[in-house]
Design a protein around this motif. Sequence first.
Motif, short mmCIF file in Angstrom:
data_model
loop_
_atom_site.label_atom_id
_atom_site.label_comp_id
_atom_site.label_asym_id
_atom_site.label_seq_id
_atom_site.Cartn_x
_atom_site.Cartn_y
_atom_site.Cartn_z
N LYS A 1 25.47 39.62 44.57
CA LYS A 1 26.84 39.03 44.36
C LYS A 1 26.67 39.75 42.69
O LYS A 1 28.45 39.26 42.60
CB LYS A 1 26.47 37.07 44.40
CG LYS A 1 27.01 37.21 46.50
CD LYS A 1 28.26 37.15 46.44
CE LYS A 1 28.25 36.63 48.06
NZ LYS A 1 29.75 37.66 48.36
N GLU A 2 26.20 39.34 41.91
CA GLU A 2 26.07 38.53 40.65
C GLU A 2 26.56 40.27 40.01
O GLU A 2 27.58 40.90 39.10
CB GLU A 2 25.31 38.68 39.64
CG GLU A 2 24.85 36.73 39.62
CD GLU A 2 23.16 36.73 39.36
OE1 GLU A 2 22.69 37.46 38.31
OE2 GLU A 2 23.10 35.67 39.01
N SER B 1 26.33 41.13 50.66
CA SER B 1 25.17 41.11 51.01
C SER B 1 24.13 41.42 51.10
O SER B 1 24.58 43.00 51.23
CB SER B 1 25.52 39.65 51.99
OG SER B 1 25.23 40.45 53.35
N VAL C 1 17.30 33.78 49.53
CA VAL C 1 18.65 33.72 48.89
C VAL C 1 18.87 33.75 46.84
O VAL C 1 19.96 34.69 46.57
CB VAL C 1 18.22 31.94 48.61
CG1 VAL C 1 19.79 32.01 47.55
CG2 VAL C 1 18.73 31.21 49.99
N TYR C 2 18.13 34.38 46.73
CA TYR C 2 17.86 35.00 45.45
C TYR C 2 18.27 36.46 44.84
O TYR C 2 18.69 36.30 44.73
CB TYR C 2 16.26 34.85 45.06
CG TYR C 2 16.51 35.55 43.29
CD1 TYR C 2 16.32 34.64 42.14
CD2 TYR C 2 15.56 36.74 43.05
CE1 TYR C 2 16.32 35.30 41.10
CE2 TYR C 2 15.45 36.94 41.63
CZ TYR C 2 15.49 36.18 40.89
OH TYR C 2 15.60 36.76 39.23
N GLN D 1 30.25 41.20 40.95
CA GLN D 1 30.95 40.39 40.23
C GLN D 1 30.99 41.41 38.53
O GLN D 1 32.09 41.45 38.44
CB GLN D 1 30.75 39.13 39.66
CG GLN D 1 31.22 38.50 38.81
CD GLN D 1 31.21 36.89 38.71
OE1 GLN D 1 30.02 36.50 39.08
NE2 GLN D 1 32.49 36.43 38.41
N PHE E 1 20.88 37.77 47.56
CA PHE E 1 21.79 37.51 47.60
C PHE E 1 22.64 37.15 46.19
O PHE E 1 23.34 37.72 46.03
CB PHE E 1 21.59 36.19 49.06
CG PHE E 1 23.40 36.49 48.70
CD1 PHE E 1 23.99 36.77 50.40
CD2 PHE E 1 24.05 35.29 48.34
CE1 PHE E 1 25.51 36.50 50.56
CE2 PHE E 1 25.30 35.29 48.84
CZ PHE E 1 26.16 35.74 49.83
N MET E 2 21.93 37.14 45.43
CA MET E 2 22.76 36.14 44.13
C MET E 2 22.74 37.33 43.52
O MET E 2 23.28 37.86 42.99
CB MET E 2 21.66 34.56 43.63
CG MET E 2 21.86 33.88 44.23
SD MET E 2 20.63 32.09 43.73
CE MET E 2 21.15 32.55 41.58
N ILE E 3 22.03 37.82 43.50
CA ILE E 3 21.81 39.33 42.49
C ILE E 3 22.75 40.77 42.75
O ILE E 3 23.06 40.80 41.70
CB ILE E 3 19.81 39.89 42.39
CG1 ILE E 3 19.16 39.22 42.20
CG2 ILE E 3 19.61 41.10 42.07
CD1 ILE E 3 17.60 39.66 42.23
N ASN F 1 14.49 44.75 40.22
CA ASN F 1 15.89 44.66 40.89
C ASN F 1 16.57 46.00 41.19
O ASN F 1 16.57 46.37 42.36
CB ASN F 1 17.19 44.18 39.91
CG ASN F 1 17.00 42.80 39.82
OD1 ASN F 1 15.80 42.15 40.86
ND2 ASN F 1 17.75 41.82 39.34
#
Length: 298
Positions: A229-230, A242, A222-223, A233, A225-227, A135
């Motif tokens: 977002k997390e 994004s 999408v994956y 947070q 994007f999720m990384i 990542n």
Amino acid sequence: MQWKIYIEQFKNYLKLERGFSENSIEAYLRDVSKFQEFALRNDWQNPEKVNTNQIQTFILHLNELGIAEASQARILSGIKAFYKFLFAEEVISTDPAYLIEAPKLKRKLPDTLEYHEIEALLEAIDHSTPEGTRNRAMLEVLYSCGLRVSELVELKISNLYFDIEFIKVVGKGNKERFVPIGTEAMKYTKIYLEHIRKHSNIAKGHENFVFLNRRGKKLTRVYVFMIIKELAQKIGLKKNISPHTFRHSCATHLLEGGADLRTIQEILGHESITTTEIYTHLDKDYLRQTILQYHPRS
């Protein structure tokens, strides 16, 4: 039946003659299908006989539904492309969509991250895990090179030219461009390739993709994007970000650092300089500092 035949021909045209990506083709077909559904509900069975007033009626219908102006413009663009194709193929003698103007759009400035926010996101990554190492490399490349998320997940090992500090990117319409890659992005990508990816069980057909998931397959958009977002947070970032935010931030930071629009256009792979001009949304403080520093009468 006529609609289905012509839409299939349109799809082949976009793929074979225009060389559009699968994502772009899907977007065009989605837009034309929306008009097809509306046409059939109104008993407009033959796309060859559709007229300008009928298309305008459809756009008015979208407006009444509360569809955003940007979405209306995109859908109309798809319809225009479809009828331009039918006209070029001499299926129709006049193009009913030619003179229809898209809704006037208010130019929306893209969300960007301050440099310290980029650093905070990168530092929040857990480097003790294989996924964390990947990542970090992935987001360093995303920010350093200003890539679209589709370009990131499609990045190939054979397109890494670290000896000259460039990568080759395949962008929209399969257009290739060479993009400089920064020192940090290269460093973390090399760490990932040599210490993580090298020891992965890679799925057949995915051997050349740089960034892989646990199953040895290339990542999905999408994956990614999720990384992001997390991570946002995790650090308590309130902005709605994004993968594209990294691209916008790269362009903005280049501009603020003194890069000219033509250079940024080449790096981002924009076909038109007008697309790049959106990054001239520098804040008032920066503009004021620039005037004070460089204007001879300041």
